[in-house]
Design an enzyme around this catalytic site. Sequence first.
Site, PDB file in Angstrom:
ATOM      1  N   ARG A  28      17.193  41.552  12.888  1.00  0.00           N
ATOM      2  CA  ARG A  28      18.332  42.476  13.002  1.00  0.00           C
ATOM      3  C   ARG A  28      19.569  41.803  13.590  1.00  0.00           C
ATOM      4  O   ARG A  28      20.660  42.325  13.484  1.00  0.00           O
ATOM      5  CB  ARG A  28      17.928  43.710  13.830  1.00  0.00           C
ATOM      6  CG  ARG A  28      17.122  44.692  12.997  1.00  0.00           C
ATOM      7  CD  ARG A  28      16.580  45.826  13.820  1.00  0.00           C
ATOM      8  NE  ARG A  28      15.494  45.386  14.681  1.00  0.00           N
ATOM      9  CZ  ARG A  28      14.898  46.142  15.586  1.00  0.00           C
ATOM     10  NH1 ARG A  28      15.306  47.369  15.776  1.00  0.00           N
ATOM     11  NH2 ARG A  28      13.904  45.681  16.308  1.00  0.00           N
ATOM     12  N   GLN A  29      19.369  40.634  14.204  1.00  0.00           N
ATOM     13  CA  GLN A  29      20.545  39.897  14.704  1.00  0.00           C
ATOM     14  C   GLN A  29      20.950  38.897  13.618  1.00  0.00           C
ATOM     15  O   GLN A  29      20.713  37.703  13.732  1.00  0.00           O
ATOM     16  CB  GLN A  29      20.194  39.194  16.008  1.00  0.00           C
ATOM     17  CG  GLN A  29      19.849  40.182  17.128  1.00  0.00           C
ATOM     18  CD  GLN A  29      19.509  39.479  18.427  1.00  0.00           C
ATOM     19  OE1 GLN A  29      20.125  38.496  18.791  1.00  0.00           O
ATOM     20  NE2 GLN A  29      18.511  39.984  19.132  1.00  0.00           N
ATOM     21  N   ASP A  41      19.844  55.369   6.497  1.00  0.00           N
ATOM     22  CA  ASP A  41      21.161  54.795   6.792  1.00  0.00           C
ATOM     23  C   ASP A  41      21.626  54.039   5.561  1.00  0.00           C
ATOM     24  O   ASP A  41      20.855  53.829   4.612  1.00  0.00           O
ATOM     25  CB  ASP A  41      21.137  53.898   8.042  1.00  0.00           C
ATOM     26  CG  ASP A  41      20.146  52.758   7.925  1.00  0.00           C
ATOM     27  OD1 ASP A  41      19.792  52.377   6.792  1.00  0.00           O
ATOM     28  OD2 ASP A  41      19.725  52.238   8.965  1.00  0.00           O
ATOM     29  N   LYS A  67      24.001  57.738   9.048  1.00  0.00           N
ATOM     30  CA  LYS A  67      23.650  57.494  10.452  1.00  0.00           C
ATOM     31  C   LYS A  67      24.777  56.784  11.164  1.00  0.00           C
ATOM     32  O   LYS A  67      25.303  55.797  10.681  1.00  0.00           O
ATOM     33  CB  LYS A  67      22.379  56.645  10.517  1.00  0.00           C
ATOM     34  CG  LYS A  67      21.954  56.269  11.914  1.00  0.00           C
ATOM     35  CD  LYS A  67      20.658  55.470  11.919  1.00  0.00           C
ATOM     36  CE  LYS A  67      20.873  53.989  11.687  1.00  0.00           C
ATOM     37  NZ  LYS A  67      19.660  53.190  11.894  1.00  0.00           N
ATOM     38  N   GLU A  94       2.032  27.922  29.393  1.00  0.00           N
ATOM     39  CA  GLU A  94       2.426  27.117  28.230  1.00  0.00           C
ATOM     40  C   GLU A  94       1.333  27.186  27.164  1.00  0.00           C
ATOM     41  O   GLU A  94       0.146  27.280  27.474  1.00  0.00           O
ATOM     42  CB  GLU A  94       2.665  25.657  28.649  1.00  0.00           C
ATOM     43  CG  GLU A  94       3.929  25.490  29.467  1.00  0.00           C
ATOM     44  CD  GLU A  94       4.224  24.042  29.815  1.00  0.00           C
ATOM     45  OE1 GLU A  94       3.456  23.146  29.399  1.00  0.00           O
ATOM     46  OE2 GLU A  94       5.225  23.805  30.519  1.00  0.00           O
ATOM     47  N   ASP A 119      12.270  53.066   5.123  1.00  0.00           N
ATOM     48  CA  ASP A 119      13.040  52.119   5.930  1.00  0.00           C
ATOM     49  C   ASP A 119      12.262  50.808   6.000  1.00  0.00           C
ATOM     50  O   ASP A 119      11.062  50.787   5.719  1.00  0.00           O
ATOM     51  CB  ASP A 119      13.250  52.696   7.339  1.00  0.00           C
ATOM     52  CG  ASP A 119      14.555  52.215   7.967  1.00  0.00           C
ATOM     53  OD1 ASP A 119      15.103  51.206   7.491  1.00  0.00           O
ATOM     54  OD2 ASP A 119      15.013  52.847   8.937  1.00  0.00           O
ATOM     55  N   ASP A 149      -0.170  27.737  33.521  1.00  0.00           N
ATOM     56  CA  ASP A 149       1.229  28.115  33.756  1.00  0.00           C
ATOM     57  C   ASP A 149       1.820  28.903  32.583  1.00  0.00           C
ATOM     58  O   ASP A 149       3.015  29.198  32.574  1.00  0.00           O
ATOM     59  CB  ASP A 149       2.076  26.853  34.018  1.00  0.00           C
ATOM     60  CG  ASP A 149       2.039  25.878  32.845  1.00  0.00           C
ATOM     61  OD1 ASP A 149       1.375  26.206  31.825  1.00  0.00           O
ATOM     62  OD2 ASP A 149       2.670  24.828  32.937  1.00  0.00           O
ATOM     63  N   HIS A 202      14.751  42.343   7.144  1.00  0.00           N
ATOM     64  CA  HIS A 202      15.713  43.403   7.460  1.00  0.00           C
ATOM     65  C   HIS A 202      16.980  43.242   6.619  1.00  0.00           C
ATOM     66  O   HIS A 202      17.556  44.224   6.160  1.00  0.00           O
ATOM     67  CB  HIS A 202      16.036  43.392   8.953  1.00  0.00           C
ATOM     68  CG  HIS A 202      17.066  44.400   9.312  1.00  0.00           C
ATOM     69  ND1 HIS A 202      16.834  45.751   9.218  1.00  0.00           N
ATOM     70  CD2 HIS A 202      18.347  44.266   9.723  1.00  0.00           C
ATOM     71  CE1 HIS A 202      17.928  46.411   9.564  1.00  0.00           C
ATOM     72  NE2 HIS A 202      18.853  45.522   9.879  1.00  0.00           N
TER      73      HIS A 202
HETATM   74  C1  R5P Z   1      18.360  49.742  10.822  1.00  0.00           C
HETATM   75  O1  R5P Z   1      19.268  49.205  10.241  1.00  0.00           O
HETATM   76  C2  R5P Z   1      16.926  49.628  10.419  1.00  0.00           C
HETATM   77  O2  R5P Z   1      16.752  49.675   9.033  1.00  0.00           O
HETATM   78  C3  R5P Z   1      16.114  50.723  11.060  1.00  0.00           C
HETATM   79  O3  R5P Z   1      16.580  51.954  10.594  1.00  0.00           O
HETATM   80  C4  R5P Z   1      16.243  50.714  12.544  1.00  0.00           C
HETATM   81  O4  R5P Z   1      16.196  49.423  13.042  1.00  0.00           O
HETATM   82  C5  R5P Z   1      15.158  51.560  13.162  1.00  0.00           C
HETATM   83  O5  R5P Z   1      15.332  51.548  14.536  1.00  0.00           O
HETATM   84  P1  R5P Z   1      14.876  52.759  15.444  1.00  0.00           P
HETATM   85  O6  R5P Z   1      13.464  53.103  15.043  1.00  0.00           O
HETATM   86  O7  R5P Z   1      14.969  52.215  16.830  1.00  0.00           O
HETATM   87  O8  R5P Z   1      15.828  53.882  15.230  1.00  0.00           O
END
Ligand code: R5P
Length: 309
Positions: free
Chosen positions: A96-97, A169, A192, A39, A218, A37, A130
């Site tokens: 990211r959350q 960013d 960004k 699990e 990044d 199933d 992150h």
């Molecule tokens: C954002 O704050 C992260 O550092 C990355 O720049 C972002 O999550 C990348 O996401 P994507 O490749 O979807 O643009």
Amino acid sequence: MDSCLIFAGTSNVELSKKIVKYLNKELSPINIYRFKDGEICVKIDENIRGKDVFIIQSTCPPVNENLMELLITLDALKRASPRRVTAVIPYYGYARQDRKDQPRVPITAKLVANLLVTAGADRILTMDLHAPQIQGFFDIPVDHLFAAPVIIKYLREKKFKNPVIVAPDVGSVKMARAFAKRLPGGLAIVDKRRESPDKVEMLYVIGEVKGCEAIIVDDLISTGSTMIQAAEALLEKGAVEVYGSCTHAVLAGDAIEKLNNSPLKEIIITDTIPHQNLPNKFTILTVSELLGEAIKRIHLETSVSSLFI
Ligand code: R5P
């Protein structure tokens, strides 16, 4: 290192094997299987009573499967009376959350931290979170490594004439500044603006990039939109060539194809998330030695901080 046992989940077996190779060890036996199933069930196939135990698992896609597998493995380990269990999470998904940026949304990075501790983790070893403040979501020790030394070593070998490190960013500025200081090179920022979670719009390039080799750094690439749009903006401002680099290559959806067809000259990633048969434009660097060394120092109770640079 004899009383240290290292187990691997199924999310990144290749990296786990490289880590134990660095430590001159073998992965300890574990049987992870699925019932009909779906699990997950885990059986630890070795006595771990009183041992210092490490479980390596990236919570990369399929993130819910890999996370659940890690939680169940931690539960199995904890119930077998080890001295200590360290969850080695090369890529920490759901990072990211990390805050309520709008009403009535979860802070899933915190929920995951709670789950890991409840399941049985005594300590966390992870890389390029992150948001570094996620460390504070835990009330247990967290060792937070950076892949920068591995990536910078590779970039230095390219002997750039006039490199500029670019933050795609504002959130990546600290990381970019560290790269720029150590490569060394100039620093630029792409302003960004994100329209929705999967759609970004680039506006301004802050800093001098004309005639430079631009290297975008990044923590992760998901859809690739950030990297590609930053590259386009930099070329428009006169950069001679643009490289992309990140620690965690999530590469969601058609990101691989999009990045391969983009003006980026090369995309440098690490093996915190496994990938097979990537196009030649991608260069995969291994962080196994860094993680292996951290595991060794945690076990021997020597300083890990010299690795945090
Ligand atoms: C954002 O704050 C992260 O550092 C990355 O720049 C972002 O999550 C990348 O996401 P994507 O490749 O979807 O643009």
